[in-house]
Design a protein around this motif. Sequence first.
Motif, PDB file in Angstrom:
ATOM      1  N   LEU B 188       0.900  -1.045   0.064  1.00 27.21           N
ATOM      2  CA  LEU B 188      -0.558   0.087   0.047  1.00 27.21           C
ATOM      3  C   LEU B 188       0.962   1.129  -0.131  1.00 27.21           C
ATOM      4  O   LEU B 188       1.537   1.609   0.528  1.00 27.21           O
ATOM      5  CB  LEU B 188      -0.847   0.081   1.464  1.00 27.21           C
ATOM      6  CG  LEU B 188      -1.437  -1.386   1.595  1.00 27.21           C
ATOM      7  CD1 LEU B 188      -2.213  -1.190   2.692  1.00 27.21           C
ATOM      8  CD2 LEU B 188      -2.461  -1.645   0.537  1.00 27.21           C
ATOM      9  N   PRO B 189       0.564   2.348  -1.098  1.00 25.15           N
ATOM     10  CA  PRO B 189       1.284   3.016  -0.997  1.00 25.15           C
ATOM     11  C   PRO B 189       0.465   4.618  -0.047  1.00 25.15           C
ATOM     12  O   PRO B 189      -0.138   4.459  -0.964  1.00 25.15           O
ATOM     13  CB  PRO B 189       1.044   3.457  -2.225  1.00 25.15           C
ATOM     14  CG  PRO B 189       0.703   2.291  -2.844  1.00 25.15           C
ATOM     15  CD  PRO B 189       0.063   1.611  -2.489  1.00 25.15           C
ATOM     16  N   VAL B 190       0.756   4.696   0.968  1.00 29.01           N
ATOM     17  CA  VAL B 190       0.103   5.961   2.023  1.00 29.01           C
ATOM     18  C   VAL B 190       0.427   6.791   1.221  1.00 29.01           C
ATOM     19  O   VAL B 190      -0.765   7.393   1.019  1.00 29.01           O
ATOM     20  CB  VAL B 190       0.357   5.171   3.028  1.00 29.01           C
ATOM     21  CG1 VAL B 190      -0.119   5.708   4.549  1.00 29.01           C
ATOM     22  CG2 VAL B 190       1.200   3.786   3.926  1.00 29.01           C
ATOM     23  N   ARG B 191       1.571   7.240   0.955  1.00 20.82           N
ATOM     24  CA  ARG B 191       1.791   8.745   0.648  1.00 20.82           C
ATOM     25  C   ARG B 191       2.853   8.687   0.316  1.00 20.82           C
ATOM     26  O   ARG B 191       3.406   7.823  -0.224  1.00 20.82           O
ATOM     27  CB  ARG B 191       1.880   9.407   2.020  1.00 20.82           C
ATOM     28  CG  ARG B 191       3.138   9.178   3.013  1.00 20.82           C
ATOM     29  CD  ARG B 191       3.397   9.955   4.377  1.00 20.82           C
ATOM     30  NE  ARG B 191       1.903  10.432   4.793  1.00 20.82           N
ATOM     31  CZ  ARG B 191       1.550  11.347   5.407  1.00 20.82           C
ATOM     32  NH1 ARG B 191       2.412  12.910   4.945  1.00 20.82           N
ATOM     33  NH2 ARG B 191       0.640  11.675   5.880  1.00 20.82           N
ATOM     34  N   ILE B 219       8.672  -1.153  -4.559  1.00 22.14           N
ATOM     35  CA  ILE B 219       9.678   0.124  -3.743  1.00 22.14           C
ATOM     36  C   ILE B 219      10.003   1.009  -4.918  1.00 22.14           C
ATOM     37  O   ILE B 219      10.430   2.258  -5.530  1.00 22.14           O
ATOM     38  CB  ILE B 219      11.093  -0.679  -2.551  1.00 22.14           C
ATOM     39  CG1 ILE B 219      10.526  -1.506  -1.673  1.00 22.14           C
ATOM     40  CG2 ILE B 219      12.159   0.792  -3.297  1.00 22.14           C
ATOM     41  CD1 ILE B 219      11.233  -1.509  -1.531  1.00 22.14           C
ATOM     42  N   ARG B 220      11.191  -0.033  -5.978  1.00 19.79           N
ATOM     43  CA  ARG B 220      11.166   0.769  -7.087  1.00 19.79           C
ATOM     44  C   ARG B 220       9.864   1.691  -8.131  1.00 19.79           C
ATOM     45  O   ARG B 220      10.593   2.623  -8.534  1.00 19.79           O
ATOM     46  CB  ARG B 220      11.577  -0.022  -8.665  1.00 19.79           C
ATOM     47  CG  ARG B 220      12.774   0.360  -9.140  1.00 19.79           C
ATOM     48  CD  ARG B 220      13.755  -0.700 -10.302  1.00 19.79           C
ATOM     49  NE  ARG B 220      12.829  -1.767 -10.554  1.00 19.79           N
ATOM     50  CZ  ARG B 220      12.897  -1.954 -11.616  1.00 19.79           C
ATOM     51  NH1 ARG B 220      14.689  -2.138 -12.076  1.00 19.79           N
ATOM     52  NH2 ARG B 220      12.623  -3.257 -12.140  1.00 19.79           N
ATOM     53  N   THR B 221       8.961   0.656  -8.089  1.00 18.44           N
ATOM     54  CA  THR B 221       8.116   2.097  -9.056  1.00 18.44           C
ATOM     55  C   THR B 221       7.338   3.162  -8.107  1.00 18.44           C
ATOM     56  O   THR B 221       6.781   3.909  -8.379  1.00 18.44           O
ATOM     57  CB  THR B 221       6.578   1.011  -9.598  1.00 18.44           C
ATOM     58  OG1 THR B 221       6.101   0.118  -7.900  1.00 18.44           O
ATOM     59  CG2 THR B 221       7.503  -0.113 -10.529  1.00 18.44           C
ATOM     60  N   HIS B 222       7.477   2.752  -6.674  1.00 19.88           N
ATOM     61  CA  HIS B 222       6.731   3.673  -5.764  1.00 19.88           C
ATOM     62  C   HIS B 222       8.134   4.698  -5.681  1.00 19.88           C
ATOM     63  O   HIS B 222       7.659   5.986  -4.807  1.00 19.88           O
ATOM     64  CB  HIS B 222       5.662   3.216  -4.815  1.00 19.88           C
ATOM     65  CG  HIS B 222       4.811   2.590  -5.260  1.00 19.88           C
ATOM     66  ND1 HIS B 222       3.416   2.992  -5.615  1.00 19.88           N
ATOM     67  CD2 HIS B 222       4.296   0.874  -5.381  1.00 19.88           C
ATOM     68  CE1 HIS B 222       2.924   2.610  -5.897  1.00 19.88           C
ATOM     69  NE2 HIS B 222       2.823   0.718  -5.525  1.00 19.88           N
ATOM     70  N   VAL B 228       7.100   0.493   5.833  1.00 24.27           N
ATOM     71  CA  VAL B 228       6.389  -0.246   7.577  1.00 24.27           C
ATOM     72  C   VAL B 228       6.189  -1.433   7.246  1.00 24.27           C
ATOM     73  O   VAL B 228       5.419  -1.842   6.560  1.00 24.27           O
ATOM     74  CB  VAL B 228       5.861   0.306   7.637  1.00 24.27           C
ATOM     75  CG1 VAL B 228       5.158   0.182   8.959  1.00 24.27           C
ATOM     76  CG2 VAL B 228       6.672   2.156   8.092  1.00 24.27           C
ATOM     77  N   ILE B 229       6.618  -2.288   7.399  1.00 28.30           N
ATOM     78  CA  ILE B 229       5.711  -3.854   7.659  1.00 28.30           C
ATOM     79  C   ILE B 229       5.845  -4.212   8.936  1.00 28.30           C
ATOM     80  O   ILE B 229       6.273  -3.835   9.577  1.00 28.30           O
ATOM     81  CB  ILE B 229       7.142  -4.997   6.541  1.00 28.30           C
ATOM     82  CG1 ILE B 229       8.152  -4.473   5.870  1.00 28.30           C
ATOM     83  CG2 ILE B 229       6.539  -6.632   6.585  1.00 28.30           C
ATOM     84  CD1 ILE B 229       9.420  -5.491   6.055  1.00 28.30           C
ATOM     85  N   GLU B 293       4.340   6.835  12.514  1.00 26.83           N
ATOM     86  CA  GLU B 293       5.093   8.227  12.941  1.00 26.83           C
ATOM     87  C   GLU B 293       6.473   8.541  12.654  1.00 26.83           C
ATOM     88  O   GLU B 293       6.943   9.773  12.341  1.00 26.83           O
ATOM     89  CB  GLU B 293       4.516   8.417  14.630  1.00 26.83           C
ATOM     90  CG  GLU B 293       3.383   8.688  14.537  1.00 26.83           C
ATOM     91  CD  GLU B 293       2.913   8.189  16.219  1.00 26.83           C
ATOM     92  OE1 GLU B 293       3.643   8.300  16.868  1.00 26.83           O
ATOM     93  OE2 GLU B 293       1.521   8.988  16.707  1.00 26.83           O
ATOM     94  N   GLU B 294       7.140   7.657  13.264  1.00 28.38           N
ATOM     95  CA  GLU B 294       8.582   7.088  12.878  1.00 28.38           C
ATOM     96  C   GLU B 294       8.892   7.385  11.459  1.00 28.38           C
ATOM     97  O   GLU B 294      10.021   8.666  10.716  1.00 28.38           O
ATOM     98  CB  GLU B 294       8.800   5.989  13.092  1.00 28.38           C
ATOM     99  CG  GLU B 294      10.846   5.605  13.338  1.00 28.38           C
ATOM    100  CD  GLU B 294      11.536   6.170  14.122  1.00 28.38           C
ATOM    101  OE1 GLU B 294      10.898   7.015  14.289  1.00 28.38           O
ATOM    102  OE2 GLU B 294      13.354   6.007  13.400  1.00 28.38           O
ATOM    103  N   ALA B 295       7.601   7.129  10.427  1.00 22.16           N
ATOM    104  CA  ALA B 295       8.263   6.785   8.934  1.00 22.16           C
ATOM    105  C   ALA B 295       8.076   7.831   8.487  1.00 22.16           C
ATOM    106  O   ALA B 295       9.079   8.347   7.739  1.00 22.16           O
ATOM    107  CB  ALA B 295       6.924   6.460   8.609  1.00 22.16           C
ATOM    108  N   GLU B 296       7.091   9.077   8.975  1.00 25.05           N
ATOM    109  CA  GLU B 296       7.440  10.225   8.488  1.00 25.05           C
ATOM    110  C   GLU B 296       8.217  11.099   9.374  1.00 25.05           C
ATOM    111  O   GLU B 296       8.959  12.042   8.109  1.00 25.05           O
ATOM    112  CB  GLU B 296       5.340  11.231   9.171  1.00 25.05           C
ATOM    113  CG  GLU B 296       4.910   9.935   8.787  1.00 25.05           C
ATOM    114  CD  GLU B 296       3.786  10.880   8.284  1.00 25.05           C
ATOM    115  OE1 GLU B 296       3.182  12.179   8.882  1.00 25.05           O
ATOM    116  OE2 GLU B 296       2.589  10.642   7.695  1.00 25.05           O
ATOM    117  N   ARG B 297       8.674  11.031  10.578  1.00 21.91           N
ATOM    118  CA  ARG B 297       9.618  11.310  10.673  1.00 21.91           C
ATOM    119  C   ARG B 297      11.001  11.490  10.041  1.00 21.91           C
ATOM    120  O   ARG B 297      12.269  12.215   9.627  1.00 21.91           O
ATOM    121  CB  ARG B 297      10.325  10.823  11.699  1.00 21.91           C
ATOM    122  CG  ARG B 297      10.857  12.286  13.190  1.00 21.91           C
ATOM    123  CD  ARG B 297      10.577  11.430  14.349  1.00 21.91           C
ATOM    124  NE  ARG B 297      11.548  10.504  14.693  1.00 21.91           N
ATOM    125  CZ  ARG B 297      12.909  10.805  15.146  1.00 21.91           C
ATOM    126  NH1 ARG B 297      13.375  11.599  14.738  1.00 21.91           N
ATOM    127  NH2 ARG B 297      13.347   9.903  14.465  1.00 21.91           N
TER     128      ARG B 297
END
Lengths: 355, 312, 132
Positions: B188-191, B219-222, B228-229, B293-297
Motif C-alpha cells: 500500500l502506497p500510503v503517501r 519500492i522501485r515503482t513507487h 513499514v512492514i 509516525e517514525e516513518a514520517e519523521r
Amino acid sequence: MRSGNEPDSPAQPDITSLIPLVRRVVGARVHEATVAEDLVQETLTRVLATAPRVEPGLLESYAIVTARNVVSSLWREQDRHRRNQHRVVDLRPPDPPDTDLLASEEQGAVTRALAQLSERERHLLLAHEVNGRDTRSLAGEQGSTAGAVAAQLNRIRARLRVEYLLALDNAEPPTDRCRPVLLALSGGDRRRQREVDAGRHLLECELCARLSSPLLERGRQGRDDEVCIPIHSDGDIVAARQAARELAARLGFSRTDLTLIATAVSEVARNIVRFAEAGEVVVELLERPRPGVRVVARDTGPGIADVEQAMRDGYSTYHGLGLGLPGARRLMDEFAVASELGRGTTVTMTKWRRR
Amino acid sequence: MSYDQDLMETASGTRTSSGGRSAGSGTGPGSDEDELLPQLVAHLREHRTKLRQEWAERIQSSGLLHAMTPQEMTAETTSVYDNYVEVLETGSVEALQRYARDLSERIIPRGVETHEVVGIVLLLRDVLARSLFEKYQRDFGMLNRVLDAYEPAANRIANTVAVSFVDERERVIRQQQDSIRELSTPVLPVRERLLILPIIGVLDSERARQLTEQLLTGIRTHRAKVVVIDITGVPDVDEAVADHLVRTVDASRLMGASVIITGLSPEIAQTLVTIGVDLSKMDTIGDLQGGLEEAERLLGFSVTRGDGVSGP
Amino acid sequence: MTPGPKLVSILRQGPYLIASVHTALDDTQMTRFQEDLIEQIGRHRSRGVIIDVAALDVLDSFATRTLRTIGEIARLRGARTIIVGIQPEVAFAIVSLGMSTGSLETALDLEEGLTYLDGPTWREPDRARAAR
Ligand SMILES: [Zn+2]
C-alpha cells in the motif's frame, strides 16, 4: 509401448497415438509381422528420443519419414547381405581401404561445408573451436557480448552441420525451402520449425527427410538444453553466468531465481579461476523429476583438503574472498562438492523451478 | 522429388480418425470400427469381473493409486471400467469428455498425480487389448481388424483423459493460487515515498517469496524511501521464512529504502534470535501507529545505511 | 580498457563524481574501475561519489566487495560514496549470498543519490532504540 508398464508415458501422450500411424507406414512396406513390429518399435524409440527437439506439430511427419528411413535402411542391409552372400567363407568386414576413403570423404565434406560459411562466420568458429579463444575475448573484438557470441556460435554450428551433411551427400537441395527447414531442425529451434512448416516439407522432400535423422538424433554434444563454458580467465566467469541465465530463462524461472542462479554460477566459476586456473562450467536443463537447472563446475586443480572447512563462512585461502562455495550454496536448492587432492574439484548444484 | 502418395493418405487418415467420431456417422474411415466395436463391447461386458480384477491387480503391482484404500480402489475401478466400456460403445465425444471430467474431479482431491491417472487408463487399455488378443488369436486377420478398431478408440480415451486431467488440475491450482493471492498482502502506497505492507495470516515460503518480489519491485515503482512492514497479523513463522524476511529487509535497504517492522510478536522475535539476527540492528517499533509516525519523521531526512546482514 | 564499447563512464559534476557502469565487468575490469575512480577522487578532491549500477544484472561477492572497498577508501580521502540503482533481484541475491553490506550507502537512483549528497550528513539511526 504397449506393455503399459511405464506409468510415466503421459508426458508424451502423442507418441501412443502415433503407433497406428507408424504401423500402417511400416506395414505397407514390410509384410513379415515380427520384422515389421521390430521396425515399428525402432521408429518409435527414435521419435521418442527426438521429441523434445521438435515442435509438436512436426511429430507426425517426423514419425512417417523416420519409419520410411528405418525401412529403407533395412532394405539396404538386406541388399548388402545378398551381395555378400557369395563370400560366406570370408565374413570379415569389407576392405580397410574403405575406411581411408571414408575419412578422406569426410575431410572433403568438412572443407566444402566450411567454404559455405561467410568469411566472418568461419573466422569466429575457427577462432573459438580451433584456436580456443573464449567467447568473452571474441565479444571484445566484435564489440558484442559474450552471450551474443555464444548464440552466434550455436547458429554457425547448426549451419555447418547442415552444409556438412549436404556435402557428404553430394546433394544440392532441390528447393529453396530446404536450407531453412534443415537449419531449423539442426538448431532444434521449434518456433522456426513451425514458421517454415518443416513437417510438411519433410513429407514432400526426400533429401530433407533423409537428412532429418542425423540432424535430430545427434548425441549430447550440441544439445540445445545444455551449454558448456570452458573457464580459463576472468572473462569466462561473466560468459558462464550469462550463458546460465539465458539457458535457465527458457524454463520460465522468475527474474529473482535467474539472478540467484547467475550469481551462484559466478561464484563457482571464480573459484575455478582462482584455485585451479582451468576448468569448465556445464549448465543443463532438467525435466525430471521436475523442471530445473543443474550446474556442474569442474576443475583439474589442486583439490580442496578440507571440504567441510571450505564450506564454512569466512574460510578463505585467497585474498579477500571466502564466500565462493558457502555463498553459492545459499543461492541454490541443492549443492554438493566432491574434491580429491591433486585431482581436482567438482561442484554440482541445482535449482528447481517453483510452480 | 519423391512424394509418397500413400504416406500422405496415412497421415491425413490418422488425423481424421483421431479428431473424428464427433459426427457420429457410420461411413468413411471409421466403418470397420463401427462394425467391430459392438462385438468388442459385448466381450468386455461379459468378462467384466475378471478383467476389472486383473486391472486392479496391475494397478497395485505398478504402485499406482497407493493413496487409496482397497474399498475405494474397488469402487473407483468398477465405475471407471463401466464408463470406459460405455464410451467405447457410444463413441460420442461428449460422453468421453464427460467421463474424463468426472474422473478428474473425483480423483484430484485425493492427491492423485497426472502420471497415475494416465497410467491406470493405459493399463486398462492394455489389459483389455490382451484379452482381445486371447479371444481372437486363432484368427489372425480378425485379430488385426479388431485391434485396429480398438486401438484408436482406446488411445482417444487415454488422450482425452490426460488432457482433461491436466486442465482440471490447472484449474484447481489456479483457484488455490487466486485464494492465496486474495489473502496475501497488497503493497500500500500510503503517501508519497512511503509504503505499508501489512502481512496477515500464515506465512509460508511460497507466500514469503511472492511478498519479497512485490515489495522490492514496489519500492522501485513507487520510489519508496520508507517501508513499514506490519506483522501483527502473523502468528508465527518457521526459521526459513524468518530468514527470508530478514533478507527482504536487507535487500530493501540496498535499494535505498529504510524498513521499519511493527507488531513483532515475542514468538517471532525468538525465532529471529534463533537464526542469529541481531535485533538491535533491525528497526522495530511496537505498533503500526508508532511505525507510521517514525516513518514520517524519517521522511524528513534520510539516507539509508545498509546495516550488516545476519552473516559475517 | 579494451577498445570497443565503453564499459564505464566517470563524469565530474561540481564537487561530485558520477560513475556509471554500462555493462557486466569481469574481475580485472572491476579492479581497474576501482583504481580509476580512486585516482580521480584524489585528483579532483571530490566530496562525493555516486556509482550507478542499474545496468548490472549480477553483483556477485567480488563486485560487492569492490564497491565496499571503493567506499572505504573514498571515505579516507574525504568523499562519501553512494551506490544507486541496485535492481530488486540483484539486491535480493546480494543478501542471499550472505554478503555483509556493512558500510555501503545506497539510494534508489541517481536523482535520489544527488539529493542525499546535498542533504545533511548521515547520522546513526538512534530513533529505533529510543522508541522501543
Ligand atoms: Zn528439402
